[in-house]
Design an enzyme around this catalytic site. Structure first.
Site, PDB file in Angstrom:
ATOM      1  N   SER A 126       1.100  -0.848  -0.143  1.00  0.00           N
ATOM      2  CA  SER A 126      -0.314  -0.220  -0.010  1.00  0.00           C
ATOM      3  C   SER A 126       0.724   1.363   0.472  1.00  0.00           C
ATOM      4  CB  SER A 126      -1.049   0.330   0.814  1.00  0.00           C
ATOM      5  OG  SER A 126      -2.558   0.888   1.220  1.00  0.00           O
ATOM      6  N   ASP A 230      -9.463  -5.396  -4.737  1.00  0.00           N
ATOM      7  CA  ASP A 230      -9.411  -4.605  -3.149  1.00  0.00           C
ATOM      8  C   ASP A 230      -9.877  -3.376  -4.036  1.00  0.00           C
ATOM      9  OD1 ASP A 230      -7.153  -2.424  -2.993  1.00  0.00           O
ATOM     10  OD2 ASP A 230      -5.497  -3.164  -3.090  1.00  0.00           O
ATOM     11  N   HIS A 258      -6.958  -6.183  -0.316  1.00  0.00           N
ATOM     12  CA  HIS A 258      -6.256  -5.197  -0.475  1.00  0.00           C
ATOM     13  C   HIS A 258      -4.467  -5.892   0.500  1.00  0.00           C
ATOM     14  CE1 HIS A 258      -4.378  -0.932  -0.704  1.00  0.00           C
ATOM     15  NE2 HIS A 258      -4.006  -0.784   0.672  1.00  0.00           N
TER      16      HIS A 258
END
Length: 281
Positions: A126, A230, A258
Site C-alpha cells: 500500500s 481491492d 487489499h
C-alpha cells in the site's frame, strides 16, 4: 526528511522489547536517526536481505506477522520497520503532508545505511509500496528487487472518492480498527487519518502525481501483486505500473482484496520467495 550529518555519532540503540509471539522471542529495537527514533525488528540469518515497508499507520506485527513467521530465516534476513509516526516510532507524533511518501523513502534509506543492511530487496504494501517505488527510483544502487502490492503511482478523482469512504474510522471494520485504536487512541487515530486523507486531496489538487514520473527510473526487477477485488486500488493502477516499470512482472489474486499478503499468506510468501531467489524460471 532526516539528514544524517554524522551517521555513527547519531545512531544509538535506545531499547529493546521482548516479544512473546515466538518461542525464540524476537526483539524489536529502537534506533535514533538524528532526532527521530525508529522502531524495527530484524530476524533470520539468511544471505538475502529483505526490508518490509508497512502501509498507512501500519506496524511491524499488524502488517507483516505472516512474513515474519513464514519467510525462511535460513534464506532471508528480514528487517521490518515502523516509519516516523507509526507504532513505536513515536514520539514525536506526526501529521501527514503531501511529501510524506518521499520523506519515508529517505528515512528508510537512512535506516538501511545505519544498520548496514544493503544491498536488499524491498517488500512494500500500500503506502509502503509507493514509498518503495520512490526508493527504487532514487537509490537504485542499494536495492536488488522490488515487490509491491496495493499501491498506486497517482491519485485521481475515483481514488479520492474511495479514500473519503474510509476517512471516518467509525466506518472501518472493528477487526481493523481495534488494534490501531488501542495503539494510537481513537482521537489520535482519527486525527492522523484525517491528515492522510487531506494529503491525498492535496496531491490530487496538484495534478495527482505521487511518483508516476519516477517509474521510468526504476531499474531493479519488480514484481507487482494485485487483488482483483481491492476496494482501494483498481485495476487501472496495476496496469499503469506494469506498463511504466521496465520488465515488471504481475501476479493477480482473483478473489484478493487489499491485504493479499495476510489473507493468502502462504501463497504470497511462496511467490515472493521464488521471485527473490530467481526460482521457477
Amino acid at each position: 526528511m532526516i539528514i544524517l550529518k554524522s551517521l555513527f555519532s547519531r545512531v544509538r540503540v535506545l531499547r529493546t522489547k521482548n516479544m512473546a509471539t515466538f518461542s525464540t522471542k524476537p526483539k524489536e529495537e529502537l534506533i535514533s536517526l538524528d532526532s527521530q527514533k525508529i522502531n524495527y525488528l530484524k530476524i533470520g540469518n539468511g544471505p538475502n536481505n529483505v526490508l518490509c515497508f508497512p502501509g498507512a499507520l501500519g506496524t511491524i506485527w499488524s502488517d507483516f506477522k505472516p512474513q515474519i513467521e513464514g519467510l525462511d530465516g535460513q534464506k532471508f534476513t528480514v528487517l521490518v520497520w515502523e516509519p516516523p509516526g507509526h507504532g513505536f516510532s513515536r514520539p514525536p507524533e506526526r501529521l501527514l503532508t503531501s511529501k510524506f511518501y518521499e520523506e519515508d523513502a529517505d528515512t528508510a534509506h537512512d535506516l538501511i545505511k545505519a544498520l548496514n543492511f544493503h544491498p536488499f530487496s524491498l517488500l512494500g504494501w500500500s503506502d509502503g509500496g509507493i514509498s518503495g517505488m520512490i526508493y527504487a527510483a532514487k537509490y537504485p544502487k542499494f536495492i536488488e528487487k522490488l515487490v509491491i502490492w496495493g499501491s498506486n503511482s497517482y491519485v485521481h478523482s475515483k481514488d479520492i472518492e474511495n479514500y473519503e469512504k474510509i476517512r471516518n474510522i467509525k466506518n472501518w471494520s472493528e477487526k481493523a480498527a481495534a488494534p490501531l485504536k488501542e495503539l494510537y487512541g481513537a482521537e489520535k487515530l482519527q486525527e492522523i487519518q484525517n491528515s492522510w486523507c487531506d494529503a491525498m486531496l492535496e496531491i490530487n489538487r496538484k495534478g495527482g502525481d505521487i511518483c508516476d514520473t519516477l517509474l521510468k527510473n526504476i531499474e531493479c526487477p519488480t514484481l507487482i501483486l494485485h487483488g482483483d477485488k481491492d476496494p482501494l486500488v483498481g485495476a487501472e493502477h496495476y496496469e499503469n505500473l506494469v506498463t511504466k516499470i521496465k520488465g515488471a512482472k504481475l501476479h493477480r489474486f482473483p478473489d484478493g482484496k487489499h491485504n493479499i499478503h495476510l489473507r493468502y499468506a502462504k501463497e504470497f510468501n511462496d511467490i515472493v520467495t521464488k521471485f527473490l531467489l530467481n526460482e521457477g524460471k
